[in-house]
Design a protein around this motif. Structure first.
Motif, PDB file in Angstrom:
ATOM      1  N   LEU A 140      -2.045  -4.558  -2.856  1.00 21.36           N
ATOM      2  CA  LEU A 140      -2.730  -4.792  -2.528  1.00 21.36           C
ATOM      3  C   LEU A 140      -4.744  -3.908  -2.708  1.00 21.36           C
ATOM      4  CD1 LEU A 140      -4.727  -6.418  -0.826  1.00 21.36           C
ATOM      5  CD2 LEU A 140      -3.989  -4.931   1.810  1.00 21.36           C
ATOM      6  N   CYS A 141      -4.624  -4.172  -3.161  1.00 22.28           N
ATOM      7  CA  CYS A 141      -5.627  -3.717  -4.337  1.00 22.28           C
ATOM      8  C   CYS A 141      -7.340  -3.673  -2.974  1.00 22.28           C
ATOM      9  CB  CYS A 141      -5.532  -3.793  -5.117  1.00 22.28           C
ATOM     10  SG  CYS A 141      -4.994  -3.831  -6.500  1.00 22.28           S
ATOM     11  N   ASP A 142      -6.593  -2.290  -2.184  1.00 22.73           N
ATOM     12  CA  ASP A 142      -8.033  -2.363  -1.570  1.00 22.73           C
ATOM     13  C   ASP A 142      -8.491  -0.979  -1.181  1.00 22.73           C
ATOM     14  OD1 ASP A 142      -6.900  -1.441   0.583  1.00 22.73           O
ATOM     15  OD2 ASP A 142      -6.969  -3.320   1.707  1.00 22.73           O
ATOM     16  N   CYS A 143      -9.175  -0.173  -0.367  1.00 18.78           N
ATOM     17  CA  CYS A 143      -9.306   0.819  -0.712  1.00 18.78           C
ATOM     18  C   CYS A 143      -8.062   1.779  -0.607  1.00 18.78           C
ATOM     19  CB  CYS A 143     -11.055   1.910   0.293  1.00 18.78           C
ATOM     20  SG  CYS A 143     -10.045   0.876   1.849  1.00 18.78           S
TER      21      CYS A 143
ATOM     22  N   HIS B   2     -11.570  -0.605 -10.384  1.00 14.61           N
ATOM     23  CA  HIS B   2     -12.018   0.672  -9.758  1.00 14.61           C
ATOM     24  C   HIS B   2     -12.216   0.423  -8.009  1.00 14.61           C
ATOM     25  CE1 HIS B   2     -14.661   3.959  -8.912  1.00 14.61           C
ATOM     26  NE2 HIS B   2     -15.777   3.789  -8.154  1.00 14.61           N
ATOM     27  N   LEU B   3     -11.837   0.854  -7.284  1.00 14.43           N
ATOM     28  CA  LEU B   3     -11.507   0.945  -5.698  1.00 14.43           C
ATOM     29  C   LEU B   3     -12.511   2.030  -5.433  1.00 14.43           C
ATOM     30  CD1 LEU B   3      -7.631   0.100  -5.680  1.00 14.43           C
ATOM     31  CD2 LEU B   3      -9.669  -0.602  -5.220  1.00 14.43           C
ATOM     32  N   LYS B   4     -12.990   1.558  -4.556  1.00 12.29           N
ATOM     33  CA  LYS B   4     -13.999   2.964  -3.604  1.00 12.29           C
ATOM     34  C   LYS B   4     -13.084   3.527  -2.216  1.00 12.29           C
ATOM     35  CE  LYS B   4     -17.889  -0.193  -4.180  1.00 12.29           C
ATOM     36  NZ  LYS B   4     -19.584  -0.674  -3.569  1.00 12.29           N
ATOM     37  N   LYS B   5     -13.910   4.532  -1.998  1.00 10.41           N
ATOM     38  CA  LYS B   5     -13.443   5.642  -0.888  1.00 10.41           C
ATOM     39  C   LYS B   5     -13.066   4.804  -0.089  1.00 10.41           C
ATOM     40  CE  LYS B   5     -13.872   9.839   1.986  1.00 10.41           C
ATOM     41  NZ  LYS B   5     -14.451  10.991   1.249  1.00 10.41           N
ATOM     42  N   CYS B   6     -12.803   4.323   1.693  1.00  6.21           N
ATOM     43  CA  CYS B   6     -12.025   4.222   2.639  1.00  6.21           C
ATOM     44  C   CYS B   6     -13.208   4.182   3.485  1.00  6.21           C
ATOM     45  CB  CYS B   6     -10.951   4.167   3.128  1.00  6.21           C
ATOM     46  SG  CYS B   6      -9.621   3.062   2.527  1.00  6.21           S
ATOM     47  N   THR B   7     -13.918   3.250   4.285  1.00 10.66           N
ATOM     48  CA  THR B   7     -15.277   4.042   5.942  1.00 10.66           C
ATOM     49  C   THR B   7     -14.770   3.267   7.087  1.00 10.66           C
ATOM     50  OG1 THR B   7     -16.529   2.328   5.098  1.00 10.66           O
ATOM     51  CG2 THR B   7     -16.843   4.162   3.597  1.00 10.66           C
ATOM     52  N   LYS B   8     -15.182   3.846   8.077  1.00 18.95           N
ATOM     53  CA  LYS B   8     -15.236   3.569   9.216  1.00 18.95           C
ATOM     54  C   LYS B   8     -16.098   2.688   9.008  1.00 18.95           C
ATOM     55  CE  LYS B   8     -16.973   4.879  12.116  1.00 18.95           C
ATOM     56  NZ  LYS B   8     -17.345   6.301  13.511  1.00 18.95           N
TER      57      LYS B   8
ATOM     58  N   VAL C 216       0.591  -1.329  -0.530  1.00 17.20           N
ATOM     59  CA  VAL C 216      -0.509   0.086  -0.105  1.00 17.20           C
ATOM     60  C   VAL C 216       1.413   1.689   0.040  1.00 17.20           C
ATOM     61  CG1 VAL C 216      -1.162   1.331   1.234  1.00 17.20           C
ATOM     62  CG2 VAL C 216      -1.999  -1.570   1.084  1.00 17.20           C
ATOM     63  N   VAL C 217       0.391   2.461  -0.448  1.00 22.71           N
ATOM     64  CA  VAL C 217       1.355   3.692  -1.127  1.00 22.71           C
ATOM     65  C   VAL C 217      -0.088   4.574  -0.910  1.00 22.71           C
ATOM     66  CG1 VAL C 217       2.990   4.741  -2.463  1.00 22.71           C
ATOM     67  CG2 VAL C 217       3.831   2.442  -2.129  1.00 22.71           C
ATOM     68  N   SER C 218       0.595   5.707  -0.240  1.00 24.58           N
ATOM     69  CA  SER C 218       0.047   6.697  -1.119  1.00 24.58           C
ATOM     70  C   SER C 218       0.324   7.685  -1.962  1.00 24.58           C
ATOM     71  CB  SER C 218      -0.223   7.365   0.252  1.00 24.58           C
ATOM     72  OG  SER C 218      -0.414   9.148   0.472  1.00 24.58           O
ATOM     73  N   LYS C 219      -0.562   8.680  -2.522  1.00 27.56           N
ATOM     74  CA  LYS C 219      -0.197   9.012  -3.719  1.00 27.56           C
ATOM     75  C   LYS C 219       0.217  10.198  -3.739  1.00 27.56           C
ATOM     76  CE  LYS C 219      -4.320  11.718  -4.194  1.00 27.56           C
ATOM     77  NZ  LYS C 219      -5.662  12.369  -4.979  1.00 27.56           N
TER      78      LYS C 219
ATOM     79  N   VAL D  21      -3.584   4.125  -7.884  1.00 27.65           N
ATOM     80  CA  VAL D  21      -4.119   3.453  -8.122  1.00 27.65           C
ATOM     81  C   VAL D  21      -4.301   4.622  -9.435  1.00 27.65           C
ATOM     82  CG1 VAL D  21      -5.685   2.101  -9.389  1.00 27.65           C
ATOM     83  CG2 VAL D  21      -5.155   1.476  -7.538  1.00 27.65           C
ATOM     84  N   GLU D  22      -5.446   5.517  -8.921  1.00 29.71           N
ATOM     85  CA  GLU D  22      -5.455   6.919  -9.842  1.00 29.71           C
ATOM     86  C   GLU D  22      -4.554   7.877 -10.354  1.00 29.71           C
ATOM     87  OE1 GLU D  22      -8.255   8.833  -7.510  1.00 29.71           O
ATOM     88  OE2 GLU D  22     -10.012   7.808  -7.679  1.00 29.71           O
ATOM     89  N   PHE D  23      -2.692   7.703  -9.028  1.00 31.58           N
ATOM     90  CA  PHE D  23      -2.158   8.436 -10.068  1.00 31.58           C
ATOM     91  C   PHE D  23      -1.670   7.303 -11.344  1.00 31.58           C
ATOM     92  CE2 PHE D  23       2.823   8.625  -9.531  1.00 31.58           C
ATOM     93  CZ  PHE D  23       2.542   9.188  -9.893  1.00 31.58           C
ATOM     94  N   ILE D  24      -1.205   6.497 -10.804  1.00 31.28           N
ATOM     95  CA  ILE D  24      -0.490   5.506 -12.080  1.00 31.28           C
ATOM     96  C   ILE D  24      -1.346   5.746 -13.650  1.00 31.28           C
ATOM     97  CG2 ILE D  24      -0.251   3.229 -12.393  1.00 31.28           C
ATOM     98  CD1 ILE D  24       1.599   3.901 -10.339  1.00 31.28           C
ATOM     99  N   ARG D  25      -2.885   5.869 -13.439  1.00 32.48           N
ATOM    100  CA  ARG D  25      -4.037   5.675 -14.144  1.00 32.48           C
ATOM    101  C   ARG D  25      -3.171   6.901 -15.331  1.00 32.48           C
ATOM    102  NH1 ARG D  25      -9.349   4.076 -11.675  1.00 32.48           N
ATOM    103  NH2 ARG D  25      -9.060   1.374 -11.962  1.00 32.48           N
TER     104      ARG D  25
END
Length: 560
Positions: free
Chosen positions: A203-206, A246-252, A165-168, A212-216
């Motif tokens: 790990l392609c989760d939220c 297509h990944l969704k936003k993380c939620t609590k 997991v890496v942040s953009k 992922v959007e950055f790479i696209r």
């Protein structure tokens, strides 16, 4: 004149040999190249960076030389170095100041080492660094500030690592990326920036949504060495390319239960259910009366973001009634929901109800408990019990300081007979007991021990045995206590303890358990003192009927 010419020729003939032999390291080659001198050390077992590297090298290659770390100022005396190659060593650690003094360094290659992390602030000392090669390492984290101190970097290779997991924001904070965006927008042309991120177990989760959007959308002058990045998890996305998902936003987490109140007959089994929806998947725990319940819980995935957690409570007692809480959390937040369990005993006489509300210690099963292992700051307990139905037997661990009235109580589900206690304090007396669930401790179910005081030594010795006094676990039925200091125990005391243990007749495999008790309680406790204190076991008969409050599972251990 002829003599002078002859002498001068001799100087030119022997100068390179003398210079090379006096400035090159043993086992290495030194070469004069167009840009300057180069040091080449290949397959030399140096293990450590030499301290006597000459100062005039522009390029240094130390490869396959079994280096294990880069300490502070590893090359600080070679301030002129521009190219530093340390490929295919065993480097696992970089000091924060390992690149100190390398202000002219433009190329650093660390391919094929064993780095799990990099002190990214170390690159404050290398403002001119343009090429950083870290492929084929074991990096699993890339902090958001990682590239902030690399303003000149135009080539970064992080392929073949363990990044999941890496942040953009890692790349948004990259100075060269910010510069490229602004220059490209104004002038339309700029030098290429090469980025290699392939062959990592993404790990392609939220949590990977932004990356992922950055790479696209990334494109020239940012060039991906391999733009076909693939997912390694979760199962539904394995081997899919980033541009396919297509990944969704993380939620609590959001926890819910079918019923918040249930009534169950006395002695019946019941299962509590908790449905949790969250992105990413949550950690779920059950609690009862501020105690964490461990063991008889299960989690069943419903879909990618929903899981059903169940808690099985076998053979309900009156003491099992009350509030059960299901708590779920992830890095976004947490959520809790509670279920009230009412244990119905309509057909049980009132007088019997009063006696059943607190289970008698005398009815508690015989449980053998021992210290199985000791770490620097903790212990591991093991226990065994003779019960009619081990598959449904729950236990409770009571742990705390010896004189404390409030001890931590942890419920352990069926099939588990080991528990670890950590973060013990020095010079402290502790008591730990194992009982059947909802029972109070009885004789023979507790161990009292005292920790040592040398915390400095504990930090230096990985396997230091820090318990210096332990109550003889086999003789806890003696209220006055039988204590064993931990080295060179007198066998008369140990044998007396063993004789008492034999008389208890707990299990059918008693002989094997005796050996385990002796080894686990005494032989493994190589500690600080060389004394053994035993008191007369005959005191048991005099104080056998003392109240439970007086007894508290065993008596104090003393330091002399």
């Amino acid at each position: 004149m002829d003599a002078f010419c002859a002498s001068l020729c001799m100087v030119f003939v022997f100068y390179p040999v003398t210079r090379g032999s006096s400035t090159c390291l043993m086992g290495c080659n030194c070469v004069d190249e167009t840009l300057g001198r180069s040091l080449l050390c290949m397959e030399t077992s140096m293990r450590n960076i030499p301290e006597d590297i000459p100062q005039d090298f522009i390029k240094i290659r130390v490869e396959n030389c079994h280096l294990t770390e880069l300490p502070r100022g590893s090359f600080s005396k070679v301030s002129a170095v521009v190219f530093l190659w340390l490929n295919f060593n065993n480097i696992t650690l970089m000091n924060m100041k390992s690149l100190e003094g390398l202000a002219n360094l433009t190329e650093l290659r660390l391919q094929g080492n064993k780095l799990t992390s990099v002190p990214w602030t170390a690159f404050k000392d290398t403002p001119k660094l343009k090429i950083l090669d870290l492929k084929h390492n074991r990096l699993d984290v890339l902090p958001e500030h990682a590239l902030r101190h690399l303003p000149s970097l135009t080539y970064l290779d992080l392929s073949f690592n363990q990044l999941t997991v890496v942040s953009k924001d890692v790349f948004m904070n990259w100075p060269i990326y910010q510069k490229v965006e602004s220059v490209w927008a104004k002038e339309g042309s700029v030098s290429n920036v090469v980025l290699a991120l392939h062959n990592n177990p993404w790990l392609c989760d939220c949590r990977l949504k932004g990356f992922v959007e950055f790479i696209r959308v990334v494109g020239p002058p940012i060039i991906l060495m391999n733009s076909y990045l693939t997912c390694s998890g979760p199962a539904s996305k394995v081997d899919k390319f980033f541009h396919e998902i297509h990944l969704k936003k993380c939620t609590k987490p959001l926890a819910s239960v079918p019923e918040t109140y249930i009534s169950v007959p006395l002695g019946a089994n019941t299962t509590l259910s908790c449905l949790v929806k969250a992105r990413p998947g949550p950690t779920i725990k059950w609690m009862y009366s501020q105690k964490i319940i461990r063991g008889f819980t299960a989690e069943t995935p419903i879909d990618e973001e929903t899981v059903n957690s169940t808690l099985v409570i076998p053979s309900l007692h009156l003491a099992d009634g009350g509030l059960y809480t299901c708590t779920a959390n992830n890095f976004i937040g947490n959520s809790s929901v509670s279920i009230t369990v009412n244990v119905s005993a309509a057909n049980v006489p009132g007088q019997l109800l009063q006696t059943m509300s607190i289970l008698s210690p005398a009815d508690n099963a015989d449980i053998g408990i021992r210290i199985a292992k000791q770490t620097v700051y903790g212990i591991s307990l093991e226990w065994s019990a003779a019960t009619e139905n081990p598959a449904e037997t729950w236990y409770t661990i009571h742990f705390g300081k010896y004189n404390s009235q409030k001890k931590e109580a942890i419920d352990i589900g069926p099939g588990i007979n080991r528990y670890s206690v950590s973060d013990l304090l020095p010079v402290t007396k502790y008591e730990v007991c194992v009982t059947l669930k909802n029972y109070m401790p009885r004789e023979g179910q507790c161990i009292v021990f005292v920790t040592g005081s040398d915390t400095r030594a504990m930090g230096q010795r990985e396997h230091l045995i820090h318990i210096i006094v332990v109550v003889c676990a086999m003789a806890l039925a003696v209220p006055a206590g039988m204590y064993a200091f931990t080295t060179e125990a007198r066998f008369s005391c140990m044998e007396r303890c063993m004789d008492m243990w034999k008389r208890r007749g707990r299990l059918s495999q008693e002989g094997n358990l005796q050996v385990a008790q002796r080894q686990g309680t005494f032989d493994s406790l190589q500690g600080a003192s060389d004394e053994v204190l035993c008191r007369n076991a005959q005191k048991k008969a005099k104080k056998k009927h003392k109240s439970e409050d007086e007894f508290k599972g065993g008596s104090a251990a003393y330091l002399y």
